[in-house]
Structures are given as C-alpha cells and as structure tokens.
Design a protein around this motif. Structure first.
Motif, PDB file in Angstrom:
ATOM      1  N   SER A  31       0.578  -1.354  -0.398  1.00  0.00           N
ATOM      2  CA  SER A  31       0.116  -0.046   0.375  1.00  0.00           C
ATOM      3  C   SER A  31       0.845   1.325  -0.100  1.00  0.00           C
ATOM      4  O   SER A  31       0.776   2.733   0.479  1.00  0.00           O
ATOM      5  N   TYR A  32       2.282   1.158  -0.250  1.00  0.00           N
ATOM      6  CA  TYR A  32       3.152   2.147  -0.112  1.00  0.00           C
ATOM      7  C   TYR A  32       3.214   2.845  -1.413  1.00  0.00           C
ATOM      8  O   TYR A  32       3.268   1.954  -2.825  1.00  0.00           O
ATOM      9  N   TRP A  53       1.438   3.208  -5.090  1.00  0.00           N
ATOM     10  CA  TRP A  53       0.712   1.113  -4.554  1.00  0.00           C
ATOM     11  C   TRP A  53      -0.096   0.316  -5.587  1.00  0.00           C
ATOM     12  O   TRP A  53       0.932  -0.736  -5.454  1.00  0.00           O
TER      13      TRP A  53
END
Length: 123
Positions: A31-32, A53
């Motif tokens: 999710s980065y 992401w």
C-alpha cells in the motif's frame, strides 16, 4: 518500520543492462508508494522513477524514459528497476524509497530509504 535493501548494481559498459532490486521487510509495502532515486558525486539526489501503491501510476525522469522500467512484485514485497541502454551519465548510487501516501518525485517526502547500490557505466 520498513527496511529496504537494494541489490543488483555493478560495473557495466555503455549500452548494457542491469536490473536493480529493492527488497522490503518489516511490513508489507503493497500500500506504499515506492521510488527509485540516484545520487551522482557532487550532485543532489534526484528522482529516477516512482510508482503509486497500485503500480499503475508510474513516472520517470525524462533522461531515462524509454530505457528504464520500474515494476513491483507485491507477493515478494520487492520492487525492481530494469535499466537498459545504460549511459555513462547513469553512473550513480541508486536508492529505493517508500512512503505511505501517493507517489512523489521529491526525495524529502519519503520516510524509508535503503542503503543504496552503486551503478557504474563505463564508456
């Protein structure tokens, strides 16, 4: 905390290719936003490639467009930078970085950094 470890750098002749890897640990970076940056001697750290992401929103610095491709493998918690047609001006220490929010080309917006991997391109 996120730990990042780059690998894959080396010494190559101009025109050849390298693939850099950045393995993340500590937590999933799925999710980065992730980025590749580089720092040449005497120069500031510069953005090379970034992705959000999802991996669908990627940006590249103009000097590497058409030659470098960034990708991510969420199953391995790893991102890659495929570098083709390398030039002497690509010589630098390459870093990967991660941030929780959207992709950014600004180094200071990234919280997590690897230690870097050296890429040297001879003419």
């Amino acid at each position: 905390q996120v730990q990042l470890v780059e690998s894959g750098g080396g010494l190559v002749q101009a025109g050849n290719s390298l693939r850099l890897s950045c393995a993340a640990s500590g937590r999933s970076v799925s999710s980065y936003a992730m980025g590749w940056f580089r720092e040449a001697p005497g120069k500031e750290r510069e953005f090379v490639a970034v992705t959000d992401w999802s991996g669908t929103n990627r940006r590249y610095v103009d000097s590497v467009k058409g030659r470098f491709t960034m990708s991510r493998d969420t199953s391995k918690n790893t991102i890659y930078l495929q570098m083709n047609s390398l030039k002497p001006e690509d010589t630098a220490l390459y870093y990967c970085a991660a941030r929780r929010d959207g992709a950014s080309w600004l180094p200071y917006e990234y919280k997590y950094w690897g230690q870097g991997t050296q890429v040297t391109v001879s003419s």
